[in-house]
Design a protein around this motif. Sequence first.
Motif, PDB file in Angstrom:
ATOM      1  N   THR A 193       0.826  -1.203   0.000  1.00 14.10           N
ATOM      2  CA  THR A 193       0.000   0.000   0.000  1.00 14.10           C
ATOM      3  C   THR A 193       0.858   1.249   0.000  1.00 14.10           C
ATOM      4  O   THR A 193       0.633   2.164  -0.781  1.00 14.10           O
ATOM      5  N   LEU A 194       1.858   1.282   0.863  1.00 12.79           N
ATOM      6  CA  LEU A 194       2.718   2.459   0.931  1.00 12.79           C
ATOM      7  C   LEU A 194       3.540   2.651  -0.329  1.00 12.79           C
ATOM      8  O   LEU A 194       3.751   3.770  -0.784  1.00 12.79           O
ATOM      9  N   ALA A 195       3.983   1.561  -0.910  1.00  8.46           N
ATOM     10  CA  ALA A 195       4.837   1.655  -2.093  1.00  8.46           C
ATOM     11  C   ALA A 195       4.078   2.109  -3.332  1.00  8.46           C
ATOM     12  O   ALA A 195       4.617   2.815  -4.170  1.00  8.46           O
ATOM     13  N   PHE A 196       2.813   1.692  -3.436  1.00  6.33           N
ATOM     14  CA  PHE A 196       2.098   1.938  -4.680  1.00  6.33           C
ATOM     15  C   PHE A 196       0.951   2.939  -4.583  1.00  6.33           C
ATOM     16  O   PHE A 196       0.460   3.401  -5.599  1.00  6.33           O
ATOM     17  N   ALA A 197       0.520   3.314  -3.403  1.00  9.95           N
ATOM     18  CA  ALA A 197      -0.666   4.156  -3.258  1.00  9.95           C
ATOM     19  C   ALA A 197      -0.500   5.523  -3.914  1.00  9.95           C
ATOM     20  O   ALA A 197      -1.367   5.962  -4.663  1.00  9.95           O
ATOM     21  N   SER A 198       0.600   6.204  -3.641  1.00 11.85           N
ATOM     22  CA  SER A 198       0.758   7.538  -4.204  1.00 11.85           C
ATOM     23  C   SER A 198       0.900   7.488  -5.717  1.00 11.85           C
ATOM     24  O   SER A 198       0.345   8.324  -6.425  1.00 11.85           O
ATOM     25  N   ALA A 199       1.608   6.510  -6.231  1.00 10.08           N
ATOM     26  CA  ALA A 199       1.744   6.385  -7.678  1.00 10.08           C
ATOM     27  C   ALA A 199       0.404   6.036  -8.315  1.00 10.08           C
ATOM     28  O   ALA A 199       0.056   6.548  -9.378  1.00 10.08           O
ATOM     29  N   ALA A 200      -0.373   5.192  -7.666  1.00  8.67           N
ATOM     30  CA  ALA A 200      -1.679   4.802  -8.196  1.00  8.67           C
ATOM     31  C   ALA A 200      -2.615   5.990  -8.228  1.00  8.67           C
ATOM     32  O   ALA A 200      -3.332   6.198  -9.205  1.00  8.67           O
ATOM     33  N   GLN A 201      -2.623   6.792  -7.177  1.00  8.23           N
ATOM     34  CA  GLN A 201      -3.507   7.945  -7.143  1.00  8.23           C
ATOM     35  C   GLN A 201      -3.118   8.960  -8.209  1.00  8.23           C
ATOM     36  O   GLN A 201      -3.982   9.544  -8.847  1.00  8.23           O
ATOM     37  N   ALA A 202      -1.850   9.169  -8.405  1.00 11.74           N
ATOM     38  CA  ALA A 202      -1.394  10.187  -9.334  1.00 11.74           C
ATOM     39  C   ALA A 202      -1.531   9.759 -10.786  1.00 11.74           C
ATOM     40  O   ALA A 202      -1.687  10.597 -11.658  1.00 11.74           O
ATOM     41  N   GLN A 203      -1.501   8.447 -11.070  1.00 13.05           N
ATOM     42  CA  GLN A 203      -1.462   8.016 -12.451  1.00 13.05           C
ATOM     43  C   GLN A 203      -2.731   7.306 -12.899  1.00 13.05           C
ATOM     44  O   GLN A 203      -3.497   7.849 -13.674  1.00 13.05           O
ATOM     45  N   THR A 204      -2.950   6.106 -12.429  1.00 14.51           N
ATOM     46  CA  THR A 204      -3.993   5.274 -13.018  1.00 14.51           C
ATOM     47  C   THR A 204      -5.202   5.050 -12.127  1.00 14.51           C
ATOM     48  O   THR A 204      -6.152   4.422 -12.555  1.00 14.51           O
ATOM     49  N   LYS A 205      -5.155   5.513 -10.918  1.00 16.04           N
ATOM     50  CA  LYS A 205      -6.252   5.299  -9.980  1.00 16.04           C
ATOM     51  C   LYS A 205      -6.535   3.821  -9.761  1.00 16.04           C
ATOM     52  O   LYS A 205      -7.671   3.398  -9.648  1.00 16.04           O
ATOM     53  N   SER A 206      -5.482   3.014  -9.757  1.00 14.32           N
ATOM     54  CA  SER A 206      -5.629   1.600  -9.409  1.00 14.32           C
ATOM     55  C   SER A 206      -4.422   1.190  -8.573  1.00 14.32           C
ATOM     56  O   SER A 206      -3.374   1.809  -8.634  1.00 14.32           O
ATOM     57  N   LEU A 207      -4.640   0.161  -7.779  1.00  7.31           N
ATOM     58  CA  LEU A 207      -3.616  -0.327  -6.875  1.00  7.31           C
ATOM     59  C   LEU A 207      -3.600  -1.840  -6.980  1.00  7.31           C
ATOM     60  O   LEU A 207      -4.646  -2.477  -6.903  1.00  7.31           O
ATOM     61  N   THR A 208      -2.424  -2.413  -7.212  1.00  2.00           N
ATOM     62  CA  THR A 208      -2.299  -3.869  -7.286  1.00  2.00           C
ATOM     63  C   THR A 208      -1.682  -4.361  -5.993  1.00  2.00           C
ATOM     64  O   THR A 208      -0.620  -3.889  -5.594  1.00  2.00           O
ATOM     65  N   LEU A 209      -2.358  -5.292  -5.361  1.00  2.00           N
ATOM     66  CA  LEU A 209      -1.887  -5.859  -4.114  1.00  2.00           C
ATOM     67  C   LEU A 209      -1.473  -7.300  -4.349  1.00  2.00           C
ATOM     68  O   LEU A 209      -2.264  -8.119  -4.785  1.00  2.00           O
ATOM     69  N   CYS A 210      -0.211  -7.583  -4.099  1.00  3.92           N
ATOM     70  CA  CYS A 210       0.322  -8.932  -4.215  1.00  3.92           C
ATOM     71  C   CYS A 210       0.227  -9.571  -2.836  1.00  3.92           C
ATOM     72  O   CYS A 210       0.745  -9.022  -1.873  1.00  3.92           O
ATOM     73  N   TRP A 211      -0.425 -10.708  -2.760  1.00  2.00           N
ATOM     74  CA  TRP A 211      -0.721 -11.327  -1.464  1.00  2.00           C
ATOM     75  C   TRP A 211      -0.570 -12.830  -1.583  1.00  2.00           C
ATOM     76  O   TRP A 211      -0.795 -13.401  -2.633  1.00  2.00           O
ATOM     77  N   ALA A 212      -0.233 -13.469  -0.499  1.00  3.69           N
ATOM     78  CA  ALA A 212      -0.122 -14.929  -0.478  1.00  3.69           C
ATOM     79  C   ALA A 212      -1.501 -15.559  -0.683  1.00  3.69           C
ATOM     80  O   ALA A 212      -2.490 -15.089  -0.128  1.00  3.69           O
TER      81      ALA A 212
END
Length: 88
Positions: free
Chosen positions: A16-35
């Motif tokens: 969340t921390l790594a991708f949230a700001s980039a997602a909000q600024a660019q594509t409005k999507s967030l990919t979460l990799c999870w087990a």
Amino acid sequence: MRKFVCTPAFVALSATLAFASAAQAQTKSLTLCWAAWDPANALVELSKDFTTKTGIQMKFEFVPWPNFADRFLNELNSKGQAVRSHDR
């Protein structure tokens, strides 16, 4: 010798921390990799509330446990570029 211990909560927070700001600024999507395990299914439901409140769409990549540590370390080493390249 140190062991790498990766808990699901740590992974979620890191992603969340790594991708949230980039997602909000660019594509409005967030990919979460999870087990991949049964409790991960709850994330899909929880993401609906997150999307409603933020407008950010959630995508999920569920990785089998035997591959999870490698996948997570690859993601960290690529500084998030691995997931973005899969989305294209």
